[in-house]
Design a protein around this motif. Structure first.
Motif, PDB file in Angstrom:
ATOM      1  N   ALA A 220       0.986  -1.212   0.001  1.00 28.01           N
ATOM      2  CA  ALA A 220       0.216   0.014   0.012  1.00 28.01           C
ATOM      3  C   ALA A 220       0.855   1.196   0.039  1.00 28.01           C
ATOM      4  CB  ALA A 220      -0.898   0.056   1.164  1.00 28.01           C
ATOM      5  N   LEU A 221       0.539   2.049  -0.941  1.00 32.44           N
ATOM      6  CA  LEU A 221       1.392   3.298  -0.980  1.00 32.44           C
ATOM      7  C   LEU A 221       0.778   4.690  -0.669  1.00 32.44           C
ATOM      8  CD1 LEU A 221       2.958   3.133  -4.695  1.00 32.44           C
ATOM      9  CD2 LEU A 221       3.589   2.168  -2.616  1.00 32.44           C
ATOM     10  N   ALA A 222      -0.610   4.902  -0.546  1.00 33.97           N
ATOM     11  CA  ALA A 222      -1.344   5.942  -0.189  1.00 33.97           C
ATOM     12  C   ALA A 222      -2.844   5.653  -0.384  1.00 33.97           C
ATOM     13  CB  ALA A 222      -1.152   6.906  -1.050  1.00 33.97           C
ATOM     14  N   VAL A 223      -3.426   6.417   0.739  1.00 33.90           N
ATOM     15  CA  VAL A 223      -5.028   6.327   1.017  1.00 33.90           C
ATOM     16  C   VAL A 223      -5.747   7.583   0.370  1.00 33.90           C
ATOM     17  CG1 VAL A 223      -6.803   6.177   2.606  1.00 33.90           C
ATOM     18  CG2 VAL A 223      -4.743   4.794   2.989  1.00 33.90           C
ATOM     19  N   ALA A 224      -6.612   7.258  -0.378  1.00 34.17           N
ATOM     20  CA  ALA A 224      -7.278   8.521  -1.231  1.00 34.17           C
ATOM     21  C   ALA A 224      -8.296   9.017  -0.520  1.00 34.17           C
ATOM     22  CB  ALA A 224      -7.608   8.108  -2.513  1.00 34.17           C
ATOM     23  N   HIS A 225      -7.957   9.607   0.839  1.00 33.23           N
ATOM     24  CA  HIS A 225      -9.031   9.920   1.862  1.00 33.23           C
ATOM     25  C   HIS A 225      -8.434  11.282   2.360  1.00 33.23           C
ATOM     26  CE1 HIS A 225     -12.609   9.576   4.014  1.00 33.23           C
ATOM     27  NE2 HIS A 225     -12.102   8.945   5.214  1.00 33.23           N
ATOM     28  N   ASP A 226      -9.289  12.180   3.144  1.00 37.66           N
ATOM     29  CA  ASP A 226      -8.669  13.386   3.937  1.00 37.66           C
ATOM     30  C   ASP A 226      -7.948  12.904   5.129  1.00 37.66           C
ATOM     31  OD1 ASP A 226     -10.924  12.347   5.159  1.00 37.66           O
ATOM     32  OD2 ASP A 226     -11.867  14.560   5.368  1.00 37.66           O
ATOM     33  N   ARG A 227      -7.941  11.619   5.615  1.00 35.81           N
ATOM     34  CA  ARG A 227      -7.372  11.550   6.841  1.00 35.81           C
ATOM     35  C   ARG A 227      -6.923  10.042   6.556  1.00 35.81           C
ATOM     36  NH1 ARG A 227     -12.706  11.323   7.692  1.00 35.81           N
ATOM     37  NH2 ARG A 227     -13.432   9.457   8.662  1.00 35.81           N
ATOM     38  N   ARG A 228      -5.834   9.704   7.613  1.00 39.91           N
ATOM     39  CA  ARG A 228      -5.490   8.196   7.554  1.00 39.91           C
ATOM     40  C   ARG A 228      -6.830   7.335   8.214  1.00 39.91           C
ATOM     41  NH1 ARG A 228       0.739   7.233   8.585  1.00 39.91           N
ATOM     42  NH2 ARG A 228       1.719   9.037   7.823  1.00 39.91           N
ATOM     43  N   ILE A 229      -6.775   6.217   7.843  1.00 35.68           N
ATOM     44  CA  ILE A 229      -7.905   5.191   8.235  1.00 35.68           C
ATOM     45  C   ILE A 229      -7.285   4.110   9.366  1.00 35.68           C
ATOM     46  CG2 ILE A 229      -9.121   5.521   6.225  1.00 35.68           C
ATOM     47  CD1 ILE A 229      -8.393   2.803   5.452  1.00 35.68           C
ATOM     48  N   GLN A 230      -8.227   3.943  10.404  1.00 43.83           N
ATOM     49  CA  GLN A 230      -7.667   3.254  11.380  1.00 43.83           C
ATOM     50  C   GLN A 230      -7.040   1.685  11.101  1.00 43.83           C
ATOM     51  OE1 GLN A 230     -10.736   2.883  14.422  1.00 43.83           O
ATOM     52  NE2 GLN A 230     -10.074   0.562  14.898  1.00 43.83           N
ATOM     53  N   ALA A 231      -7.724   0.943   9.850  1.00 39.60           N
ATOM     54  CA  ALA A 231      -7.324  -0.285   9.353  1.00 39.60           C
ATOM     55  C   ALA A 231      -5.902  -0.085   8.785  1.00 39.60           C
ATOM     56  CB  ALA A 231      -8.537  -0.829   8.447  1.00 39.60           C
ATOM     57  N   LEU A 232      -5.379   0.989   8.404  1.00 38.30           N
ATOM     58  CA  LEU A 232      -4.326   1.318   7.655  1.00 38.30           C
ATOM     59  C   LEU A 232      -3.450   2.311   8.124  1.00 38.30           C
ATOM     60  CD1 LEU A 232      -5.203   0.463   3.946  1.00 38.30           C
ATOM     61  CD2 LEU A 232      -3.847  -0.827   5.518  1.00 38.30           C
ATOM     62  N   SER A 233      -3.435   2.416   9.501  1.00 43.25           N
ATOM     63  CA  SER A 233      -2.666   3.662   9.955  1.00 43.25           C
ATOM     64  C   SER A 233      -1.442   4.391   9.838  1.00 43.25           C
ATOM     65  CB  SER A 233      -3.118   3.490  11.705  1.00 43.25           C
ATOM     66  OG  SER A 233      -2.328   2.246  12.202  1.00 43.25           O
ATOM     67  N   ASP A 234      -0.668   3.116   9.333  1.00 43.02           N
ATOM     68  CA  ASP A 234       0.864   3.386   9.029  1.00 43.02           C
ATOM     69  C   ASP A 234       0.903   4.023   7.554  1.00 43.02           C
ATOM     70  OD1 ASP A 234       0.150   0.879   8.150  1.00 43.02           O
ATOM     71  OD2 ASP A 234       2.032  -0.076   8.416  1.00 43.02           O
ATOM     72  N   VAL A 235      -0.159   4.037   6.765  1.00 47.39           N
ATOM     73  CA  VAL A 235      -0.260   4.294   5.457  1.00 47.39           C
ATOM     74  C   VAL A 235      -0.801   5.764   5.218  1.00 47.39           C
ATOM     75  CG1 VAL A 235      -1.159   3.819   2.995  1.00 47.39           C
ATOM     76  CG2 VAL A 235      -0.788   1.990   4.677  1.00 47.39           C
ATOM     77  N   PRO A 236       0.060   6.615   4.579  1.00 45.43           N
ATOM     78  CA  PRO A 236      -0.201   7.984   4.402  1.00 45.43           C
ATOM     79  C   PRO A 236      -1.205   8.262   3.521  1.00 45.43           C
ATOM     80  CG  PRO A 236       1.732   7.358   3.158  1.00 45.43           C
ATOM     81  CD  PRO A 236       1.692   6.109   4.041  1.00 45.43           C
ATOM     82  N   THR A 237      -1.722   9.332   3.543  1.00 44.75           N
ATOM     83  CA  THR A 237      -2.847   9.804   2.440  1.00 44.75           C
ATOM     84  C   THR A 237      -2.087  10.237   1.396  1.00 44.75           C
ATOM     85  OG1 THR A 237      -2.935  12.151   3.577  1.00 44.75           O
ATOM     86  CG2 THR A 237      -4.475  10.645   4.518  1.00 44.75           C
ATOM     87  N   PHE A 238      -2.836  10.652   0.520  1.00 49.67           N
ATOM     88  CA  PHE A 238      -2.053  11.017  -1.013  1.00 49.67           C
ATOM     89  C   PHE A 238      -1.472  12.535  -0.615  1.00 49.67           C
ATOM     90  CE2 PHE A 238      -3.986   7.734  -3.260  1.00 49.67           C
ATOM     91  CZ  PHE A 238      -3.480   7.728  -4.546  1.00 49.67           C
ATOM     92  N   ALA A 239      -2.208  13.324   0.193  1.00 47.76           N
ATOM     93  CA  ALA A 239      -1.770  14.529   0.477  1.00 47.76           C
ATOM     94  C   ALA A 239      -0.399  14.443   1.103  1.00 47.76           C
ATOM     95  CB  ALA A 239      -2.755  15.334   1.225  1.00 47.76           C
ATOM     96  N   GLU A 240      -0.549  13.509   2.011  1.00 51.76           N
ATOM     97  CA  GLU A 240       0.851  13.165   3.052  1.00 51.76           C
ATOM     98  C   GLU A 240       1.867  12.883   2.178  1.00 51.76           C
ATOM     99  OE1 GLU A 240      -0.915  12.407   7.446  1.00 51.76           O
ATOM    100  OE2 GLU A 240      -0.939  10.693   5.848  1.00 51.76           O
ATOM    101  N   ALA A 241       1.580  12.287   1.239  1.00 46.44           N
ATOM    102  CA  ALA A 241       2.677  11.586   0.443  1.00 46.44           C
ATOM    103  C   ALA A 241       3.105  12.674  -0.799  1.00 46.44           C
ATOM    104  CB  ALA A 241       2.180  10.342  -0.318  1.00 46.44           C
ATOM    105  N   GLY A 242       2.496  13.767  -1.057  1.00 43.37           N
ATOM    106  CA  GLY A 242       3.022  14.461  -1.983  1.00 43.37           C
ATOM    107  C   GLY A 242       2.098  14.960  -2.996  1.00 43.37           C
ATOM    108  N   MET A 243       0.928  14.478  -3.035  1.00 48.07           N
ATOM    109  CA  MET A 243      -0.204  14.620  -4.127  1.00 48.07           C
ATOM    110  C   MET A 243      -1.384  15.269  -3.515  1.00 48.07           C
ATOM    111  SD  MET A 243      -1.923  12.087  -6.978  1.00 48.07           S
ATOM    112  CE  MET A 243      -0.270  11.821  -7.783  1.00 48.07           C
TER     113      MET A 243
END
Length: 324
Positions: A220-243
């Motif tokens: 998993a590289l990024a979550v397309a959401h406005d915040r991280r989700i509980q089930a993938l708490s270590d996966v950044p959002t797209f915004a956090e990852a630079g998009m």
């Protein structure tokens, strides 16, 4: 106006209301079928089976999930549009339902007029996952890789006209890459080929890929959401990852044929809402990466109108068009 006619009309209205209420009181009178327009094993199927099992216990009637996959959910949706409007045939569908009218030419049904909104159960953000053989571990690394290898990269979706498909098209536009869409008949076959290396990436419903991410079979590289989700708490959002400003989700909700009575719609909504609102079901949905919505018919109807406009704009931007 003739008073006799008025009295007859009033009596007919009262009789109709009494009949509808009586129908709701005896509903369901026989087994209920929830049509899922995807194959077994995908996210929609998982949600439908969770709901059907608990509804069967509440209604003391079998609630059967019937998988009718194909043509971007339009085969399953079409079967429900043609079904008798007595509430014994329902459709558990996704955002693809609000996309199909914009994407497909010559649909044999109207996605809005031929259905009644019952309840929006949950929304689930999409997560960008890649095959482990792809030499990238972060979103920036993927973007760099696509600059030189984009035309060699295929992205999977559970079918044409799904949120996953259009989100992939928007990702392609946003990154100016040459990635190619490969549609499947549902989440399960798409994810199988993704793990096997036949396709390299996918914007997938979090629910469908959590087990593969947890087991290390997908990255998993990024979550397309406005915040991280509980089930993938270590996966950044797209915004956090630079998009920034790249968000996408699918949703799961129940529809009925347009001719179903208001009283039956309200009963199904109340009973589904009660079971979704239990701590066990809420935890189950959250563990699957979803946000519990539990919206009623009116709110769900308004939500679908907004979704139709949003995805219609996405279809126009992507230039996608399909024949049914």
């Amino acid at each position: 106006m003739n008073r006799g006619w008025m009295r007859a009309a009033f009596a007919a209205a009262m009789l109709f209301g009494a009949t509808a209420a009586a129908q709701a009181d005896t509903y369901p009178a026989r087994p209920v079928t929830i049509v899922v327009p995807y194959p077994a094993g995908g996210a929609t199927d998982m949600i439908a089976r969770e709901v059907s099992q608990r509804l069967g216990e509440t209604w003391k009637q079998p609630v059967v999930v019937e998988n009718r996959a194909g043509a971007g959910t339009t085969i399953g949706a079409g079967s429900v549009a043609r079904a008798k409007g007595d509430g014994h045939t329902l459709l558990m569908t996704t955002s693809a339902h609000t996309i199909s009218g914009h994407l497909y030419k010559g649909l044999p049904y109207d996605p809005q007029k031929d259905f009644r909104a019952v309840t929006l159960v949950t929304k689930v953000p999409l997560v960008l996952v890649v095959n482990n053989d792809l030499p990238v571990k972060t979103l920036p690394e993927l973007l760099e890789y696509l600059k030189t290898h984009g035309e060699q990269v295929n992205f999977a979706s559970p079918g044409n006209g799904t949120a996953q498909h259009l989100s992939g098209e928007l990702f392609k536009i946003r990154t100016k890459s040459g990635i190619t869409h490969v549609p499947y008949r549902g989440d399960a076959p798409a994810i199988t080929d993704l793990m096997g290396g036949q396709v390299q990436m996918m914007l997938a419903t979090a629910t469908a890929v959590l087990p593969m991410i947890d087991s290390g079979k997908l990255r998993a590289l990024a979550v397309a959401h406005d915040r991280r989700i509980q089930a993938l708490s270590d996966v950044p959002t797209f915004a956090e990852a630079g998009m920034p400003d790249f968000e996408a989700a699918t949703w799961f909700g129940l529809l009925a044929p347009a001719s179903v009575d208001d009283a039956v719609v309200e009963k199904v909504y109340r009973d589904v809402s009660a079971l979704v609102d239990t701590p066990q079901m809420r935890k189950r949905i959250e563990d699957m990466g979803g946000d519990v919505m539990n919206s009623g018919p009116a709110d769900f109807e308004a939500f679908m109108r907004e979704e139709s406009e949003k995805w219609g704009n996405a279809v126009q931007a992507s230039g996608a068009s399909l024949q049914n």
